[in-house]
Design a protein around this motif. Structure first.
Motif, PDB file in Angstrom:
ATOM      1  N   PRO A  34       0.815  -1.280   0.080  1.00 56.63           N
ATOM      2  CA  PRO A  34       0.308   0.138   0.211  1.00 56.63           C
ATOM      3  C   PRO A  34       0.809   1.169   0.147  1.00 56.63           C
ATOM      4  CG  PRO A  34      -0.900  -1.639   1.054  1.00 56.63           C
ATOM      5  CD  PRO A  34       0.769  -2.111   1.182  1.00 56.63           C
ATOM      6  N   ALA A  35       1.822   1.322   0.502  1.00 57.52           N
ATOM      7  CA  ALA A  35       2.890   2.612   0.878  1.00 57.52           C
ATOM      8  C   ALA A  35       3.127   2.945  -0.960  1.00 57.52           C
ATOM      9  CB  ALA A  35       4.110   2.032   1.291  1.00 57.52           C
ATOM     10  N   PHE A  36       3.656   1.523  -1.601  1.00 56.78           N
ATOM     11  CA  PHE A  36       4.021   1.988  -3.404  1.00 56.78           C
ATOM     12  C   PHE A  36       2.935   2.618  -4.024  1.00 56.78           C
ATOM     13  CE2 PHE A  36       7.645  -1.118  -1.550  1.00 56.78           C
ATOM     14  CZ  PHE A  36       7.877  -0.504  -0.988  1.00 56.78           C
ATOM     15  N   ALA A  37       1.883   2.248  -3.322  1.00 55.39           N
ATOM     16  CA  ALA A  37       0.624   2.221  -4.615  1.00 55.39           C
ATOM     17  C   ALA A  37       0.434   3.505  -5.585  1.00 55.39           C
ATOM     18  CB  ALA A  37      -0.696   2.251  -4.065  1.00 55.39           C
ATOM     19  N   GLY A  38       1.084   3.747  -6.941  1.00 56.22           N
ATOM     20  CA  GLY A  38       0.573   4.340  -7.409  1.00 56.22           C
ATOM     21  C   GLY A  38       2.234   5.215  -8.389  1.00 56.22           C
ATOM     22  N   ALA A  39       3.146   4.029  -7.719  1.00 56.08           N
ATOM     23  CA  ALA A  39       4.726   4.064  -7.703  1.00 56.08           C
ATOM     24  C   ALA A  39       5.337   3.397  -8.929  1.00 56.08           C
ATOM     25  CB  ALA A  39       5.695   4.222  -6.788  1.00 56.08           C
ATOM     26  N   GLY A  40       4.132   3.234  -9.526  1.00 56.11           N
ATOM     27  CA  GLY A  40       4.899   2.664 -10.664  1.00 56.11           C
ATOM     28  C   GLY A  40       6.434   1.585 -10.742  1.00 56.11           C
ATOM     29  N   LEU A  41       6.465   0.681  -9.163  1.00 52.62           N
ATOM     30  CA  LEU A  41       7.456   0.078  -8.885  1.00 52.62           C
ATOM     31  C   LEU A  41       7.490  -1.029  -9.228  1.00 52.62           C
ATOM     32  CD1 LEU A  41       8.410   1.397  -5.567  1.00 52.62           C
ATOM     33  CD2 LEU A  41       9.367   1.958  -7.547  1.00 52.62           C
ATOM     34  N   ARG A  42       8.868  -1.976  -9.551  1.00 47.65           N
ATOM     35  CA  ARG A  42       8.354  -3.088  -9.799  1.00 47.65           C
ATOM     36  C   ARG A  42       9.092  -3.187  -8.111  1.00 47.65           C
ATOM     37  NH1 ARG A  42      13.207  -4.026 -13.611  1.00 47.65           N
ATOM     38  NH2 ARG A  42      13.889  -2.253 -13.348  1.00 47.65           N
ATOM     39  N   GLU A  43       7.845  -3.988  -8.150  1.00 47.91           N
ATOM     40  CA  GLU A  43       8.299  -4.300  -6.730  1.00 47.91           C
ATOM     41  C   GLU A  43       8.491  -6.160  -6.808  1.00 47.91           C
ATOM     42  OE1 GLU A  43       4.557  -3.302  -4.684  1.00 47.91           O
ATOM     43  OE2 GLU A  43       4.653  -1.797  -6.371  1.00 47.91           O
ATOM     44  N   THR A  44       9.090  -6.225  -5.942  1.00 47.37           N
ATOM     45  CA  THR A  44       9.883  -7.655  -6.127  1.00 47.37           C
ATOM     46  C   THR A  44       9.724  -8.393  -4.303  1.00 47.37           C
ATOM     47  OG1 THR A  44      10.852  -8.081  -7.718  1.00 47.37           O
ATOM     48  CG2 THR A  44      11.884  -9.124  -6.157  1.00 47.37           C
ATOM     49  N   TYR A  45       9.556  -9.152  -4.292  1.00 46.45           N
ATOM     50  CA  TYR A  45       8.990  -9.763  -2.514  1.00 46.45           C
ATOM     51  C   TYR A  45       9.642 -11.216  -2.541  1.00 46.45           C
ATOM     52  CZ  TYR A  45       6.200  -5.399  -2.213  1.00 46.45           C
ATOM     53  OH  TYR A  45       5.171  -4.977  -2.290  1.00 46.45           O
ATOM     54  N   LEU A  46      10.043 -11.728  -1.579  1.00 44.49           N
ATOM     55  CA  LEU A  46      11.069 -12.928  -0.994  1.00 44.49           C
ATOM     56  C   LEU A  46      11.345 -13.684  -0.312  1.00 44.49           C
ATOM     57  CD1 LEU A  46      14.184 -12.017  -0.393  1.00 44.49           C
ATOM     58  CD2 LEU A  46      14.582 -11.488  -2.572  1.00 44.49           C
ATOM     59  N   ASP A  47      11.013 -15.245  -0.220  1.00 42.88           N
ATOM     60  CA  ASP A  47      10.579 -15.280   0.980  1.00 42.88           C
ATOM     61  C   ASP A  47      12.582 -15.296   0.948  1.00 42.88           C
ATOM     62  OD1 ASP A  47       8.336 -15.506   0.889  1.00 42.88           O
ATOM     63  OD2 ASP A  47       8.212 -17.540   0.404  1.00 42.88           O
ATOM     64  N   LEU A  48      13.372 -15.552   2.661  1.00 44.52           N
ATOM     65  CA  LEU A  48      14.469 -15.897   2.847  1.00 44.52           C
ATOM     66  C   LEU A  48      14.834 -17.287   3.091  1.00 44.52           C
ATOM     67  CD1 LEU A  48      15.225 -13.092   5.757  1.00 44.52           C
ATOM     68  CD2 LEU A  48      15.968 -13.027   3.756  1.00 44.52           C
ATOM     69  N   PRO A  49      15.590 -17.859   3.174  1.00 40.77           N
ATOM     70  CA  PRO A  49      16.286 -19.355   2.953  1.00 40.77           C
ATOM     71  C   PRO A  49      15.427 -19.965   4.354  1.00 40.77           C
ATOM     72  CG  PRO A  49      17.760 -17.942   2.312  1.00 40.77           C
ATOM     73  CD  PRO A  49      17.098 -16.869   2.784  1.00 40.77           C
ATOM     74  N   GLY A  50      14.935 -20.674   3.946  1.00 37.24           N
ATOM     75  CA  GLY A  50      13.958 -20.992   5.527  1.00 37.24           C
ATOM     76  C   GLY A  50      12.201 -20.870   5.961  1.00 37.24           C
ATOM     77  N   HIS A  51      12.205 -19.855   5.111  1.00 35.02           N
ATOM     78  CA  HIS A  51      11.081 -18.942   5.113  1.00 35.02           C
ATOM     79  C   HIS A  51      10.040 -18.894   3.646  1.00 35.02           C
ATOM     80  CE1 HIS A  51      13.537 -17.252   8.137  1.00 35.02           C
ATOM     81  NE2 HIS A  51      13.439 -16.548   9.015  1.00 35.02           N
ATOM     82  N   GLY A  52       9.133 -19.706   4.368  1.00 35.56           N
ATOM     83  CA  GLY A  52       7.797 -19.067   3.598  1.00 35.56           C
ATOM     84  C   GLY A  52       8.244 -20.314   2.094  1.00 35.56           C
ATOM     85  N   ASP A  53       8.266 -20.320   1.178  1.00 35.84           N
ATOM     86  CA  ASP A  53       8.265 -21.211   0.324  1.00 35.84           C
ATOM     87  C   ASP A  53       9.521 -21.306  -0.192  1.00 35.84           C
ATOM     88  OD1 ASP A  53       5.105 -21.689   0.331  1.00 35.84           O
ATOM     89  OD2 ASP A  53       5.259 -19.639  -0.734  1.00 35.84           O
ATOM     90  N   SER A  54      10.603 -21.236   0.210  1.00 41.10           N
ATOM     91  CA  SER A  54      12.033 -21.223   0.057  1.00 41.10           C
ATOM     92  C   SER A  54      12.763 -22.001   0.901  1.00 41.10           C
ATOM     93  CB  SER A  54      13.016 -19.621   0.255  1.00 41.10           C
ATOM     94  OG  SER A  54      12.852 -18.452  -0.645  1.00 41.10           O
ATOM     95  N   PRO A  55      13.587 -22.874   0.303  1.00 44.87           N
ATOM     96  CA  PRO A  55      14.581 -23.740   0.369  1.00 44.87           C
ATOM     97  C   PRO A  55      15.129 -23.568   2.000  1.00 44.87           C
ATOM     98  CG  PRO A  55      14.781 -24.408  -1.581  1.00 44.87           C
ATOM     99  CD  PRO A  55      13.460 -23.137  -1.258  1.00 44.87           C
ATOM    100  N   ALA A  56      15.688 -24.383   2.177  1.00 45.31           N
ATOM    101  CA  ALA A  56      16.539 -23.718   3.869  1.00 45.31           C
ATOM    102  C   ALA A  56      18.111 -24.433   2.673  1.00 45.31           C
ATOM    103  CB  ALA A  56      16.628 -24.401   4.819  1.00 45.31           C
ATOM    104  N   THR A  57      18.227 -23.884   1.808  1.00 40.90           N
ATOM    105  CA  THR A  57      19.523 -24.187   1.494  1.00 40.90           C
ATOM    106  C   THR A  57      21.135 -23.550   1.855  1.00 40.90           C
ATOM    107  OG1 THR A  57      19.700 -22.045  -0.227  1.00 40.90           O
ATOM    108  CG2 THR A  57      18.261 -23.832  -0.970  1.00 40.90           C
ATOM    109  N   CYS A  58      20.729 -23.101   2.972  1.00 44.00           N
ATOM    110  CA  CYS A  58      22.031 -22.218   3.810  1.00 44.00           C
ATOM    111  C   CYS A  58      22.245 -22.855   5.007  1.00 44.00           C
ATOM    112  CB  CYS A  58      22.956 -20.739   2.847  1.00 44.00           C
ATOM    113  SG  CYS A  58      21.569 -20.067   4.350  1.00 44.00           S
ATOM    114  N   ARG A  59      23.139 -22.927   5.785  1.00 50.60           N
ATOM    115  CA  ARG A  59      23.583 -22.937   7.314  1.00 50.60           C
ATOM    116  C   ARG A  59      22.767 -21.489   7.689  1.00 50.60           C
ATOM    117  NH1 ARG A  59      27.278 -20.789   9.628  1.00 50.60           N
ATOM    118  NH2 ARG A  59      29.146 -20.048   7.982  1.00 50.60           N
ATOM    119  N   PRO A  60      22.252 -21.805   8.756  1.00 50.25           N
ATOM    120  CA  PRO A  60      21.136 -21.177   9.714  1.00 50.25           C
ATOM    121  C   PRO A  60      21.773 -20.078  10.758  1.00 50.25           C
ATOM    122  CG  PRO A  60      20.949 -23.196  10.922  1.00 50.25           C
ATOM    123  CD  PRO A  60      22.310 -23.281   9.684  1.00 50.25           C
ATOM    124  N   ALA A  61      22.199 -19.117   9.490  1.00 53.95           N
ATOM    125  CA  ALA A  61      23.042 -17.858  10.286  1.00 53.95           C
ATOM    126  C   ALA A  61      22.904 -16.785   9.233  1.00 53.95           C
ATOM    127  CB  ALA A  61      24.602 -18.086   9.609  1.00 53.95           C
TER     128      ALA A  61
END
Length: 260
Positions: A34-61
């Motif tokens: 909502p804070a970006f609305a109307g700005a025309g940005l290419r918004e990219t939202y990502l899940d960090l490793p081990g979060h959401g749908d991203s696999p834990a591909t690195c050490r937990p650090a």
């Protein structure tokens, strides 16, 4: 470098948004979209490793997690991007700006973590703002103490919005997250570094944030010669859901500075 992402269509600059600890790209989109609305940005939202749908591909650090995000950026962008984050995501974003400033055009840091060890944080004196007596009634019992410390805008509606955001997105890897939070490498090795980042920065904090506070964030402004610092009353650690109109106003002002 396998990270689950969502991207919006836009013709403007790319902004990459990093999530709060244990939350997902869906939570981050609900916070920042909502804070970006109307700005025309290419918004990219990502899940960090081990979060959401991203696999834990690195050490937990934290450093390997930061390195994974940087590797993704190296692979997917051809120019510096705007970088936004909340809480742990803002902690990582500030770390990327220290370690890989070539990747970052500007920083939007909302309730950023500055120091990982809770005992080393400067927190505001507990001062509960006025609130309806039933403001926490709909929160799960195991989250009430956290929300009591975290929220400055205390209404049932804010609690419902925060709970909906916290439970959106993929489940993540709870073991990875627990090992990260309790492990010896939760802090970035350069957490206390004084590296200067010269791009436009906006740091927003909550006056009643009992999780990371606001004072450490002000001291960190020495690293941002083109930084704006704001502390917002009736806001805590979930500032985007507590004061969305103020987040939007400050975000739009920051975006104007990134075009200079």
């Amino acid at each position: 470098m396998e990270l689950a992402i969502d991207t919006t269509a836009g013709t403007g600059p790319m902004i990459v948004c990093l999530p709060m600890f244990s939350t997902t790209r869906a939570t981050t989109a609900a916070a920042f979209g909502p804070a970006f609305a109307g700005a025309g940005l290419r918004e990219t939202y990502l899940d960090l490793p081990g979060h959401g749908d991203s696999p834990a591909t690195c050490r937990p650090a934290s450093q390997p997690i930061l390195d994974t995000v940087c590797a993704w950026l190296d692979h997917h962008i051809d120019a510096p991007v705007l970088l936004a984050g909340a809480s742990y995501g803002a902690y990582l974003a500030a770390g990327i700006a220290r370690q890989r400033p070539d990747l970052v055009r500007g920083l939007l840091l909302v309730c950023p973590g500055v120091t990982i060890a809770p005992a080393s944080r400067t927190l505001p004196e507990p001062h509960a703002p006025t609130a309806p007596t039933d403001w926490l009634d709909d929160a799960p019992a195991d989250l009430r103490a956290h929300l009591d410390a975290a929220l400055g805008h205390r209404t049932p509606a804010v609690v419902a919005t925060v709970l909906a955001a916290l439970t959106s997105g993929g489940p993540g890897d709870e073991t990875f997250q627990q090992d990260l939070r309790t492990g010896p490498e939760y802090a970035l090795p350069d957490e206390n570094g004084d590296t200067v980042f010269n791009g436009p920065v906006s740091v927003l904090t909550g006056r009643q944030d009992g999780i990371v506070g606001y004072a450490d964030q002000f001291r960190a402004m020495r690293c941002y010669p083109h930084g704006t610092f704001t502390v917002i009353d009736e806001a805590g650690h979930y500032l985007p859901f507590e004061q969305p109109a103020l987040l939007r106003a400050h975000t739009q002002a920051w975006l104007r500075r990134t075009h200079h």
